[in-house]
Write a protein that holds these residues in place. Sequence first.
Motif, PDB file in Angstrom:
ATOM      1  N   SER A   1      -0.332   8.323   7.383  1.00 29.53           N
ATOM      2  CA  SER A   1      -0.920   9.231   6.725  1.00 29.53           C
ATOM      3  C   SER A   1       0.024  10.524   6.579  1.00 29.53           C
ATOM      4  CB  SER A   1      -2.451   9.367   6.964  1.00 29.53           C
ATOM      5  OG  SER A   1      -2.852  10.639   6.391  1.00 29.53           O
TER       6      SER A   1
ATOM      7  N   ARG B   1      -7.372   0.533   8.471  1.00 27.52           N
ATOM      8  CA  ARG B   1      -7.122   1.951   8.883  1.00 27.52           C
ATOM      9  C   ARG B   1      -7.066   2.155  10.427  1.00 27.52           C
ATOM     10  NH1 ARG B   1     -10.689   1.995   3.933  1.00 27.52           N
ATOM     11  NH2 ARG B   1     -11.294   0.354   5.473  1.00 27.52           N
TER      12      ARG B   1
ATOM     13  N   PHE C   1       0.061   5.680   0.616  1.00 20.56           N
ATOM     14  CA  PHE C   1      -0.667   6.985   0.716  1.00 20.56           C
ATOM     15  C   PHE C   1      -0.511   8.055  -0.574  1.00 20.56           C
ATOM     16  CE2 PHE C   1      -1.572   5.765   4.865  1.00 20.56           C
ATOM     17  CZ  PHE C   1      -2.832   6.171   5.339  1.00 20.56           C
ATOM     18  N   SER C   2      -1.301   8.486  -1.058  1.00 14.64           N
ATOM     19  CA  SER C   2      -1.230   9.426  -1.666  1.00 14.64           C
ATOM     20  C   SER C   2      -0.383  10.740  -0.914  1.00 14.64           C
ATOM     21  CB  SER C   2      -2.610  10.243  -2.316  1.00 14.64           C
ATOM     22  OG  SER C   2      -3.395  10.726  -1.593  1.00 14.64           O
TER      23      SER C   2
ATOM     24  N   ILE D   1      -5.653   5.896  -0.205  1.00 17.62           N
ATOM     25  CA  ILE D   1      -4.836   4.761   0.006  1.00 17.62           C
ATOM     26  C   ILE D   1      -4.613   3.745  -1.190  1.00 17.62           C
ATOM     27  CG2 ILE D   1      -4.163   2.965   1.619  1.00 17.62           C
ATOM     28  CD1 ILE D   1      -5.872   4.413   3.535  1.00 17.62           C
ATOM     29  N   TYR D   2      -3.542   3.516  -1.701  1.00 14.46           N
ATOM     30  CA  TYR D   2      -3.546   2.710  -2.956  1.00 14.46           C
ATOM     31  C   TYR D   2      -3.179   1.198  -2.258  1.00 14.46           C
ATOM     32  CZ  TYR D   2      -3.127   6.988  -5.661  1.00 14.46           C
ATOM     33  OH  TYR D   2      -3.501   8.284  -6.197  1.00 14.46           O
ATOM     34  N   SER D   3      -3.722  -0.094  -2.775  1.00 11.32           N
ATOM     35  CA  SER D   3      -3.357  -1.152  -2.285  1.00 11.32           C
ATOM     36  C   SER D   3      -3.393  -2.093  -3.300  1.00 11.32           C
ATOM     37  CB  SER D   3      -4.440  -1.918  -1.000  1.00 11.32           C
ATOM     38  OG  SER D   3      -5.630  -2.001  -1.581  1.00 11.32           O
TER      39      SER D   3
ATOM     40  N   GLU E   1       2.233   2.029   6.933  1.00  5.33           N
ATOM     41  CA  GLU E   1       2.439   3.556   6.536  1.00  5.33           C
ATOM     42  C   GLU E   1       1.393   4.669   7.512  1.00  5.33           C
ATOM     43  OE1 GLU E   1       2.878   6.363   2.367  1.00  5.33           O
ATOM     44  OE2 GLU E   1       3.013   4.282   2.348  1.00  5.33           O
TER      45      GLU E   1
ATOM     46  N   ALA F   1      -9.455   7.778   2.036  1.00  9.45           N
ATOM     47  CA  ALA F   1      -9.008   7.663   3.405  1.00  9.45           C
ATOM     48  C   ALA F   1     -10.080   8.063   4.519  1.00  9.45           C
ATOM     49  CB  ALA F   1      -7.736   8.245   3.483  1.00  9.45           C
TER      50      ALA F   1
ATOM     51  N   ALA G   1      -2.302   2.981   8.406  1.00 11.90           N
ATOM     52  CA  ALA G   1      -2.872   2.067   7.557  1.00 11.90           C
ATOM     53  C   ALA G   1      -1.955   0.862   7.196  1.00 11.90           C
ATOM     54  CB  ALA G   1      -3.505   2.615   6.306  1.00 11.90           C
TER      55      ALA G   1
ATOM     56  N   LEU H   1       0.759  -1.111  -0.091  1.00  9.92           N
ATOM     57  CA  LEU H   1      -0.078   0.035   0.026  1.00  9.92           C
ATOM     58  C   LEU H   1       0.702   1.414   0.061  1.00  9.92           C
ATOM     59  CD1 LEU H   1      -1.690   0.827   3.400  1.00  9.92           C
ATOM     60  CD2 LEU H   1       0.412  -0.025   3.113  1.00  9.92           C
TER      61      LEU H   1
END
Length: 983
Positions: free
Chosen positions: A289, A306, A23-24, A30-32, A287, A44, A296, A21
């Motif tokens: 945020s 999360r 974070f932007s 959140i990319y997983s 990670e 998020a 997350a 994953l």
Amino acid sequence: MSRASKLPEINLAHPEGPTHLAFSRDGSLIYSGGRDSIVRLWRAELGTDQEPDVAIEAEEAITGIATSKSYWFGASEDAHVRYYKAGSKSMEGLVARTAGVPIRHISVDPEEKRIAVASDDLSIKIIDIEEPENVSVLTGYPSAARKISWHPDGKILIASCMDGVLVVWDTENHQQITKIEGLISPVTDTSAPEFDYDCSALWDPLGESFFLASKSHDVVSISKNGWAKVGAFSDTENPEAVTALALSPNGLYLAAAMQSKQVVVFSIANRKPVARQTSEGIPTCLEFSPTHNLLAWTSTDGSISRWRSVIPPTMSSPVERRSKPVEKATEGIFEDSANDAFDDNDDNGNEDDWIIDDLDTGHVELPKAKPVDPYAREMVNVTKAQSPFQSGSTPMRNKKRYLAFNAIGVISVTDQETHHVVNIEFHDRSSKKGFHFQDYLRYNIGSLGEQGALFACPPEAGHPAQVTYKGFSSWSPSTEWTYEFPESEHVVAVATCGTHQSKSTRDSRSPPTAYGIVATNKGYLRFFTAGGIQKYIWAVGDDIVSMVGGHECLLVVHRAGGTSLDGSQNLRYSLISLINFDVLQEGLLPLPRGKILKWIGFSADDAPLAHDNSGVLYLLDRFRRPKQGRWTPLLDTNMLARKQGKDESYWPIGLSGDNFMCLILKGREEHPGFPQPLVQELPIQLPLLTQSTPEAALEEKVYRDSMFVGLLQDSLGDKTFDQDIARQELAVDKTLLQLIQPYCKADDLQRALDAIYMLRHDASLNAAAKLANFYLRPGLEEKIQKLRHERGEQNPAEQARAERIGWRNHAPPIPASRPSTSEFDTDLHDEYQCGSIAPKRKALKPANPSSDSSSPFSLNTAKLSTDISPSDQVDVVEEQIPSQQNGKRKLDDSDLSAADWDTVQQNKRPFLQSADRLSQSQGSKQKPAVNPFARKAAATSSSSASASAPNARSLAKSSSFFDKVESLDTGKSGRTGQKKGTL
């Protein structure tokens, strides 16, 4: 420490396995990604009730996700790195691709201008994001990188490599700065769960030091100045391996995920835990945020979690800037691990202060690190226990997988979303026709045997674990049964055993039908007959790792307790008789430290086999002798000549004669794919110390063939003779005679004598005596003649039979897995056998090394010159099996005339003449003088029947010697232009 009362929000995002994953940069997404080759975009601010967007362009498992302000990037095992606009699910294009090898990790530099790509091709590519054709390469280190991380200034890149070494790179000059050893464990098996644990360097905001999850189950801090260790974090409540790390944006908090499914957040200032949470699975990516008090992670169960308000409100936020310096650390901030085997690379002996700065507001000086003993041994268990596996199966890939792939056939599965289609195909299509059926239970384990197939499914969707047996019997078409398991019990492995009743062994107690055996998570072995009768239950007690069935035995691999501190799996094996369920052999598997078991099976002669991930194939020698089984290395695939310069591996199928049956996998592939590949044959070569000379190659062949012949002899039971075994003994003797010749020529008499003692037949000893005579080695010739005289009074066959009968005083011997071809008929179905057994055993053949032009002997598979004349060619051993007289295997020497035999007698040594006179003086009966090399008379009816037995194989022969012997009566030479010679 606060145990958060608010539970994390959990969504099931991907299938089981490693997950990733990111974070932007604005914290809104959140990319997983996971094994399903899909990247999901989660909001998020939303809870569990959301439907994320998906990016579906990848063709294989996602291996890394990275973000910048403008883009996000997804790496995959399909060798591509794709890029998307921030927040978008539509692919913009490819930013990188590798040469057909999986990508392992990606990382964007702090200036968001370059992306580093690590793959299995032993190099790290640094690619300009705006101009992807602008690529620089970091190369020169012999191990691929698992993880990579940038220094905050973008000039240093640290690679955590598969061999357990941290390599620090200067990205401007493309040179290595240093190597740091002893911190992380080496993991070369990409399928091992530890491979996906986070071992990357995590830099503090100022870039003065970095954090790292070490192999000693703590988090160490390494100073950039001197690359020395300056401290360590550890969780006393959960001394488990650290699987992922995350640092808060302001550098005040460090989050660590544990193998015990715990997530612990530490305060950097006082090294104490401030919050703790439980995870559904083992986190592999963690990670903070960048904009919110949110942590997350993704786990091996495929979920994304999360954890909001991770830092208690009474403490500083993980994202806010501090206006005052961090308070000075109290005594005992760091606990140095005396057992951490890490070498201090500071040549000047200077210890550096470790700086913690709250975004330019101050720093704290920490105690200097104590010197670490680089040879200290870690007293923690760092070995991950190997999970249960089904031998011959593969994971699901592109909605296809193999449940079983062995010498009988293949069970393949295709996922049709609502159900599976199971297809069964046989290699020998003349004996059985394949079929397919729809599977709504989604079987995940299967075994294909000679008499049926056994399937198992896990408990899910409200139904319990089940096993289903589908028989192949022609006379009972309804041979199918199903059993359900209790709620607390599920299947970890299955096996099918047994064979046709008409092809049962010589033992009258052999089972008339097949068996289906099921191993469960409770350590139970449940035995079912082919009709579904529950016949026996054995509570093994240990964790069962794998099992496979043969014709008469079941091989079970289980773990005796836990793994060892030195990296050993501590796997044990048990060989179980299906006649009476006795444990025939048991002991430890010969797995080296740090290696895992990849496959188990049976040879064509029902000998147990094992194969580890280092590429070594083992055979259980003497397995028919009670409590005498021992594993011997049969083949090291890394030493194969064909592998030199090639990137390939070998997926085991079985063993047929002296050929290793396997599938050849190219590159970094670990499992066979679709369409179904062809089974290949590789010659067995035992890993002896040298194979560079012709003599060494012959020694290896003698050792190998003798071992296989010994396995066959152990199956004779009460019999003393078997035609097929005798033929293979002759093949070994011929190879030995090819060894004795160069030994005699080089005057290496002790080696020659050692080889002579290994000869099995009297005719072979006679040929060896001729060799000694030709090379003028009278001492050796006398020893051979003495050995012949001693063996004439012995009966090796009866002695071996008595030894086999003596085994019964300890335990019944393991019966033969199949009848001799001289006694029983075979059919086409014999070409393939039960379970993971390879095709029908092939006869051993004599070696065929290059002939020595300076020698009077022509070395080939069937002929060896033993006459005085260098040009003459004679057979070493007769092409027929020696006749049996009173159980003794000796040549019949009654077919040569007395006049011809007198010629032979004149060349005998005085030793034999004196021995004959001594024998006469003691009143022993004088044997008539006859020639043992005379041409045999026409075969009798019994011998003719034996010669015409099914699959009987005749040895290559030469008649030149017999022609010369017969020419003694006529006075003519057997070859035109030659002078008449004497024997």
